[in-house]
Scaffold this motif. Structure first.
Motif, PDB file in Angstrom:
ATOM      1  N   GLN A 162       0.832  -1.258  -0.111  1.00 49.87           N
ATOM      2  CA  GLN A 162       0.086  -0.044  -0.004  1.00 49.87           C
ATOM      3  C   GLN A 162       0.732   1.282   0.132  1.00 49.87           C
ATOM      4  O   GLN A 162       0.472   2.368  -0.383  1.00 49.87           O
ATOM      5  N   LYS A 163       2.161   1.143   0.362  1.00 46.17           N
ATOM      6  CA  LYS A 163       2.926   2.353   0.264  1.00 46.17           C
ATOM      7  C   LYS A 163       3.858   2.391  -0.776  1.00 46.17           C
ATOM      8  O   LYS A 163       4.786   3.100  -1.050  1.00 46.17           O
ATOM      9  N   ALA A 164       3.856   1.325  -1.654  1.00 42.90           N
ATOM     10  CA  ALA A 164       4.377   1.220  -2.898  1.00 42.90           C
ATOM     11  C   ALA A 164       5.904   0.877  -2.372  1.00 42.90           C
ATOM     12  O   ALA A 164       6.872   1.133  -3.599  1.00 42.90           O
ATOM     13  N   ASN A 165       6.410  -0.016  -1.654  1.00 51.39           N
ATOM     14  CA  ASN A 165       7.640  -0.011  -1.268  1.00 51.39           C
ATOM     15  C   ASN A 165       8.109  -1.400  -1.838  1.00 51.39           C
ATOM     16  O   ASN A 165       9.138  -1.876  -1.789  1.00 51.39           O
ATOM     17  N   SER A 166       6.986  -2.268  -1.938  1.00 50.77           N
ATOM     18  CA  SER A 166       7.439  -3.755  -2.708  1.00 50.77           C
ATOM     19  C   SER A 166       6.232  -4.049  -3.643  1.00 50.77           C
ATOM     20  O   SER A 166       5.140  -3.706  -3.628  1.00 50.77           O
ATOM     21  N   THR A 167       6.646  -4.886  -4.736  1.00 47.19           N
ATOM     22  CA  THR A 167       5.724  -5.420  -5.506  1.00 47.19           C
ATOM     23  C   THR A 167       6.067  -6.947  -5.660  1.00 47.19           C
ATOM     24  O   THR A 167       6.959  -7.462  -5.242  1.00 47.19           O
ATOM     25  N   VAL A 168       4.686  -7.789  -6.022  1.00 47.06           N
ATOM     26  CA  VAL A 168       4.851  -9.244  -5.773  1.00 47.06           C
ATOM     27  C   VAL A 168       4.813 -10.067  -7.296  1.00 47.06           C
ATOM     28  O   VAL A 168       4.018  -9.490  -8.188  1.00 47.06           O
ATOM     29  N   VAL A 169       5.465 -11.019  -7.284  1.00 44.94           N
ATOM     30  CA  VAL A 169       5.139 -11.904  -8.560  1.00 44.94           C
ATOM     31  C   VAL A 169       4.541 -12.852  -7.793  1.00 44.94           C
ATOM     32  O   VAL A 169       4.963 -13.824  -6.813  1.00 44.94           O
ATOM     33  N   ALA A 170       3.139 -13.409  -8.121  1.00 37.92           N
ATOM     34  CA  ALA A 170       2.415 -14.472  -7.829  1.00 37.92           C
ATOM     35  C   ALA A 170       2.317 -15.338  -8.908  1.00 37.92           C
ATOM     36  O   ALA A 170       1.970 -15.510  -9.770  1.00 37.92           O
ATOM     37  N   LEU A 171       2.928 -16.487  -7.886  1.00 39.53           N
ATOM     38  CA  LEU A 171       2.895 -17.844  -8.853  1.00 39.53           C
ATOM     39  C   LEU A 171       1.835 -18.844  -8.333  1.00 39.53           C
ATOM     40  O   LEU A 171       1.785 -19.010  -7.194  1.00 39.53           O
ATOM     41  N   ARG A 172       1.444 -19.553  -9.492  1.00 41.40           N
ATOM     42  CA  ARG A 172       0.426 -20.681  -9.016  1.00 41.40           C
ATOM     43  C   ARG A 172       1.256 -21.866  -9.702  1.00 41.40           C
ATOM     44  O   ARG A 172       1.716 -21.865 -10.599  1.00 41.40           O
ATOM     45  N   THR A 173       1.230 -22.801  -8.613  1.00 45.51           N
ATOM     46  CA  THR A 173       2.309 -23.861  -8.830  1.00 45.51           C
ATOM     47  C   THR A 173       1.197 -25.339  -9.055  1.00 45.51           C
ATOM     48  O   THR A 173       0.015 -25.212  -8.733  1.00 45.51           O
ATOM     49  N   GLN A 174       1.722 -26.300  -9.459  1.00 48.81           N
ATOM     50  CA  GLN A 174       0.944 -27.639  -9.396  1.00 48.81           C
ATOM     51  C   GLN A 174       0.531 -27.884  -8.097  1.00 48.81           C
ATOM     52  O   GLN A 174       1.359 -27.633  -7.180  1.00 48.81           O
ATOM     53  N   ASP A 175      -0.539 -28.677  -8.008  1.00 55.49           N
ATOM     54  CA  ASP A 175      -0.868 -29.037  -6.576  1.00 55.49           C
ATOM     55  C   ASP A 175       0.021 -30.040  -6.074  1.00 55.49           C
ATOM     56  O   ASP A 175       0.547 -30.820  -6.382  1.00 55.49           O
ATOM     57  N   ASP A 176       0.146 -29.864  -4.634  1.00 54.14           N
ATOM     58  CA  ASP A 176       0.828 -30.860  -3.577  1.00 54.14           C
ATOM     59  C   ASP A 176       2.092 -31.224  -4.171  1.00 54.14           C
ATOM     60  O   ASP A 176       2.400 -32.304  -4.140  1.00 54.14           O
ATOM     61  N   LEU A 177       2.996 -30.110  -4.260  1.00 58.78           N
ATOM     62  CA  LEU A 177       4.360 -30.237  -4.584  1.00 58.78           C
ATOM     63  C   LEU A 177       4.834 -31.092  -3.391  1.00 58.78           C
ATOM     64  O   LEU A 177       4.871 -30.873  -1.964  1.00 58.78           O
ATOM     65  N   ASP A 178       5.995 -31.964  -3.286  1.00 59.30           N
ATOM     66  CA  ASP A 178       6.556 -32.659  -2.351  1.00 59.30           C
ATOM     67  C   ASP A 178       7.702 -32.006  -2.137  1.00 59.30           C
ATOM     68  O   ASP A 178       8.276 -30.848  -2.802  1.00 59.30           O
ATOM     69  N   TYR A 179       8.463 -32.302  -1.300  1.00 60.46           N
ATOM     70  CA  TYR A 179       9.757 -31.585  -0.727  1.00 60.46           C
ATOM     71  C   TYR A 179      10.885 -31.411  -1.675  1.00 60.46           C
ATOM     72  O   TYR A 179      11.390 -30.139  -1.819  1.00 60.46           O
ATOM     73  N   LYS A 180      11.080 -32.348  -2.489  1.00 63.26           N
ATOM     74  CA  LYS A 180      12.126 -32.406  -3.542  1.00 63.26           C
ATOM     75  C   LYS A 180      11.723 -31.464  -4.672  1.00 63.26           C
ATOM     76  O   LYS A 180      12.729 -30.781  -5.183  1.00 63.26           O
ATOM     77  N   GLN A 181      10.554 -31.498  -4.946  1.00 64.33           N
ATOM     78  CA  GLN A 181       9.913 -30.452  -6.016  1.00 64.33           C
ATOM     79  C   GLN A 181      10.046 -29.096  -5.432  1.00 64.33           C
ATOM     80  O   GLN A 181      10.254 -28.113  -6.312  1.00 64.33           O
ATOM     81  N   SER A 182       9.617 -28.761  -4.248  1.00 60.37           N
ATOM     82  CA  SER A 182       9.594 -27.502  -3.727  1.00 60.37           C
ATOM     83  C   SER A 182      10.965 -27.084  -3.749  1.00 60.37           C
ATOM     84  O   SER A 182      11.390 -25.726  -3.902  1.00 60.37           O
ATOM     85  N   GLU A 183      12.119 -27.903  -3.381  1.00 55.01           N
ATOM     86  CA  GLU A 183      13.480 -27.469  -3.276  1.00 55.01           C
ATOM     87  C   GLU A 183      13.967 -26.897  -4.740  1.00 55.01           C
ATOM     88  O   GLU A 183      14.597 -25.870  -4.763  1.00 55.01           O
ATOM     89  N   ARG A 184      13.513 -27.934  -5.620  1.00 53.76           N
ATOM     90  CA  ARG A 184      14.016 -27.279  -7.046  1.00 53.76           C
ATOM     91  C   ARG A 184      13.476 -26.131  -7.334  1.00 53.76           C
ATOM     92  O   ARG A 184      14.307 -25.161  -8.217  1.00 53.76           O
TER      93      ARG A 184
END
Length: 749
Positions: free
Chosen positions: A148-170
């Motif tokens: 709201q103060k324009a100090n940061s902006t976001v990239v919003a990613l939508r991922t595949q459902d239920d990523l496991d630990y290894k996939q999340s790490e990659r």
């Protein structure tokens, strides 16, 4: 003796082989963290959510990357780098969709058809002020894609459902590399993949750290107690071996270790130490009295082997009471801990026993293996209980009253941030999104069309909009989106992209005319909010972490509004989502806790009656073991610690371990009576022989669980603290209250 000598060698070789085999597969241990582990089983809301997921997918398949730039993001050089990163994110592995202010645009209807306008004119810095004013007027991206103060902006990613630990790490490795390549160093990440990575890393670190600290602690205490290095090494070898075998069983079984895994090393070390001390103390006493090693071990196993088995079984029962929980993670912890207790017992009886008779007597005995001062102090306690029974009973009554008062103060308004590692990157990022954006918890509201209505009928759309307007009144809810949004954007595009037209059209024919445009221009977005047969729509948003009780109140108010203020002949509304299911835990914790403890008490009661063949002994044992559970609950109340899923293990641990001291005490007392001693003589012998082991094991238990204070996981710190002080309370009750109850209820004839 020859048979015992052969059995000794077989046991030592067998357990060493098991230990080596277990150690070789420890690398196969799996660590995981999934919010579904904390969902209440056999719950109608869970069944509805699973159907909802079939229609729309999971609600936590997102990852937010907020990039800061001071004093504002409206800097051309920064925006160009951010745009390049945003474009690169669309090609990341496991990413299905990427959105940011630099990748999205405003649609605009012209005489030639639809065109688009950039949200930020990156190449024209003179337009930045106007761009920012437009963003604020729309309000669509505030606290979602821009702070709201324009100090940061976001990239919003939508991922595949239920990523496991290894996939999340990659995925996270790709994100961090890309951020570095685009010289975006001041960033914050939030989302399921980031939580999974952080929590699993914490679990691995906690298991290793608690194992090492607990082992060092037990080693120091044993050295101080026994003053005999061979005896201490035997004890440590047995305890460590039981832990390795137990972890090997979990690895072989393919069990995934969750956030509760850090307790396994501590539990195995202290429970194993307790068994070792009782067996070893008895064995040393026998060889000090002149018996040879083989006769001493046989006598010791006859004397304490049964009570140690009984304590192991009752401790295992204490953990199996967690099966009454509706939470899978808690059930698995209960099963695994019960198995661990039995593994520790078997290892101590066969491996420790074999090692004890393999070492010469002179090497086993330290300079002061059993101090007479121990006996004198313990006998003084016995004398105190004999002289002051009334004071002890009055004190117990007052203590019970205070415990009940504390229990009445227990809160279930638990905040999610308490589960995060202290002073960690994820905790910092979580707080950043809480403060500067709409939060992390996903909100899902299912809107179901009734009768022959469709969720895209104009009259139904108007009802959905009423609900949206109501949801916006809650300060804890943000980033609201619904199936109405594409129609609002098209309406705005048809009115020169003016912010005041970011609304639904007033007339139905206009709305109907927009359907073709929405299907052509925003069909993918619409499909995220409407199912294929148009019978269900979703409203989603983000929730602030204001506590489970507070959020449950919000859910109830939403559904109450829908029932009383909306046309229920057209739509039915239901709050759902992973956040809501997690918040339901508190509804079941108390009920399942009481149910589990009731069955545990019942089972242990049956065992006690069968072993001691005296119903009064069961009553005597019950009182000192209910009070520590009440005390543990009162600590939560007095310290204002909210009750949540992981804390429910406190009561099972306290119940399972505290009953051990009682059984050892009553077992020794009964043995004295069967040997023809008077009641007072039996009590004196119990204090002199068993009291020392009880004190030593409680000291080890106290400091063993205090090891959890080194944790970076707040629930683990709380659990360690509560169990430590509660087990000391249990010992005090056993030493002071048990003799009084025995004298009152088992009067000599």
């Amino acid at each position: 003796m020859t048979n015992l000598s052969i059995l000794k060698k077989v046991c030592i070789v067998l357990f060493i082989v098991l230990g080596v085999a277990s150690a070789s597969i420890l690398g196969d241990l799996k660590f995981s963290f999934d919010f579904s582990q904390f969902f209440p089983e056999e719950d109608p809301d869970l069944e509805f959510y699973m159907e909802f997921v079939d229609e729309f997918g999971t609600d936590d398949n997102f990852l937010l990357i907020a990039v800061e730039n001071q004093p504002t993001i409206f800097d051309q050089e920064f925006l160009e780098r951010f745009k390049a990163f945003s474009a690169a994110s669309q090609k990341f592995e496991f990413v299905t969709e990427s959105a940011s202010l630099t990748s999205l645009s405003y649609p605009l209807k012209t005489s030639l058809g639809y065109t688009t306008l950039p949200i930020v004119h990156i190449q024209d810095s003179l337009a930045y002020k106007q761009d920012w004013e437009k963003i604020k007027e729309d309000g669509l991206f505030i606290n979602f894609l821009i702070e709201q103060k324009a100090n940061s902006t976001v990239v919003a990613l939508r991922t595949q459902d239920d990523l496991d630990y290894k996939q999340s790490e990659r995925l996270l490795a790709q994100i961090r590399t890309s951020l570095k390549n685009h010289k975006l160093s001041n960033y914050h990440i939030l989302g399921r993949a980031f939580f999974l990575e952080a929590i699993v890393e914490m679990q691995k670190s906690e298991v290793l750290k608690t194992s090492i600290i607990a082992a060092i602690l037990v080693l120091i205490i044993l050295l101080l107690v026994y003053r005999s290095l061979p005896l201490v090494l035997i004890s440590m070898a047995s305890i460590s071996l039981s832990l390795i075998i137990f972890m090997g069983i979990l690895a072989l079984w393919g069990k995934e270790l969750n956030a509760m895994a850090a307790f396994y090393p501590v539990l195995m070390l202290i429970v194993g130490t307790s068994d070792v001390i009782h067996v070893t103390d008895s064995f040393i006493r026998k060889i000090q009295s002149g018996k040879n090693r083989y006769a001493a071990i046989q006598s010791s196993l006859k004397e304490v082997g049964l009570t140690t088995l009984l304590t192991s079984v009752t401790t295992a029962i204490g953990f199996t009471t967690l099966l009454s929980s509706r939470l899978v993670s808690i059930q698995e912890f209960g099963i695994n801990a019960a198995i661990g207790v039995l593994v520790a017992y078997i290892t101590v009886i066969f491996f420790t026993g074999s090692l004890l008779i393999s070492i010469p007597k002179k090497k086993l005995l330290g300079r002061k293996s059993i101090s007479k001062r121990w006996v004198n102090y313990l006998l003084e306690i016995n004398t105190f209980t004999k002289k002051n029974p009334r004071s002890i009973l009055i004190g117990t009554a007052v203590f019970t009253g205070l415990c009940l008062w504390g229990i009445s103060l227990i809160s279930t308004n638990y905040e999610f941030k308490r589960t995060l590692p202290n002073k960690s990157e994820i905790a910092s990022d979580f707080e950043y999104f809480q403060t500067n954006y709409a939060g992390f918890r996903p909100l899902e509201v299912a809107v179901m069309a009734q009768g022959n209505y469709s969720v895209l009928d104009f009259s139904v759309v108007l009802e959905i909009e009423k609900l949206m307007d109501h949801l916006k009144t809650y300060p804890s809810i943000g980033n609201l989106q619904s199936s109405n949004l594409p129609f609002k954007i098209v309406h705005k595009a048809n009115n020169l992209n003016k912010s005041e037209f970011l609304t639904l059209p007033e007339k139905e024919p206009t709305f109907e005319s927009y359907k073709r445009d929405v299907q052509r221009l925003a069909r993918r977005q619409l499909e995220r909010f409407v199912n294929t047969d148009r019978t269900m729509a979703r409203i989603n948003g983000k929730l602030q972490d204001i506590g489970t009780d507070s959020l449950k109140s919000v859910y109830q108010k939403i559904e109450s509004f829908a029932l009383t203020q909306l046309d229920t002949s057209k739509i039915k509304v239901k709050v759902t989502g992973k956040s809501m299911l997690l918040d339901k835990n508190s509804e079941y914790i108390r009920a399942s806790l009481l149910e589990g403890l009731f069955y545990g008490l019942l089972l242990i009661g049956i065992i006690m009656v069968l072993v001691f063949r005296n119903f009064k002994m069961f009553i005597i044992s019950l009182i000192p073991n209910i009070l520590p559970i009440l005390f543990a609950g009162s600590v939560l109340g007095f310290l204002n610690i909210p009750l949540e899923a992981s804390l429910s293990v406190v009561f099972a641990i306290v119940f399972g371990i505290a009953v051990d001291d009682t059984i050892h005490f009553l077992g020794k007392y009964k043995l004295g009576i069967t040997q023809g001693l008077t009641q007072e003589e039996s009590l004196e012998k119990t204090f002199a022989h068993t009291g020392r082991a009880l004190v030593i094991t409680t000291i080890i238990l106290f400091f063993g669980f205090m090891v959890m204070l080194f944790s970076i996981h707040q629930p683990s710190i709380t659990i360690g603290l509560i169990i430590s002080v509660t087990l000391v309370t249990a010992l005090i009750l056993d030493l002071l209250l048990l003799p009084v109850l025995i004298r009152k209820m088992l009067k000599e004839e």
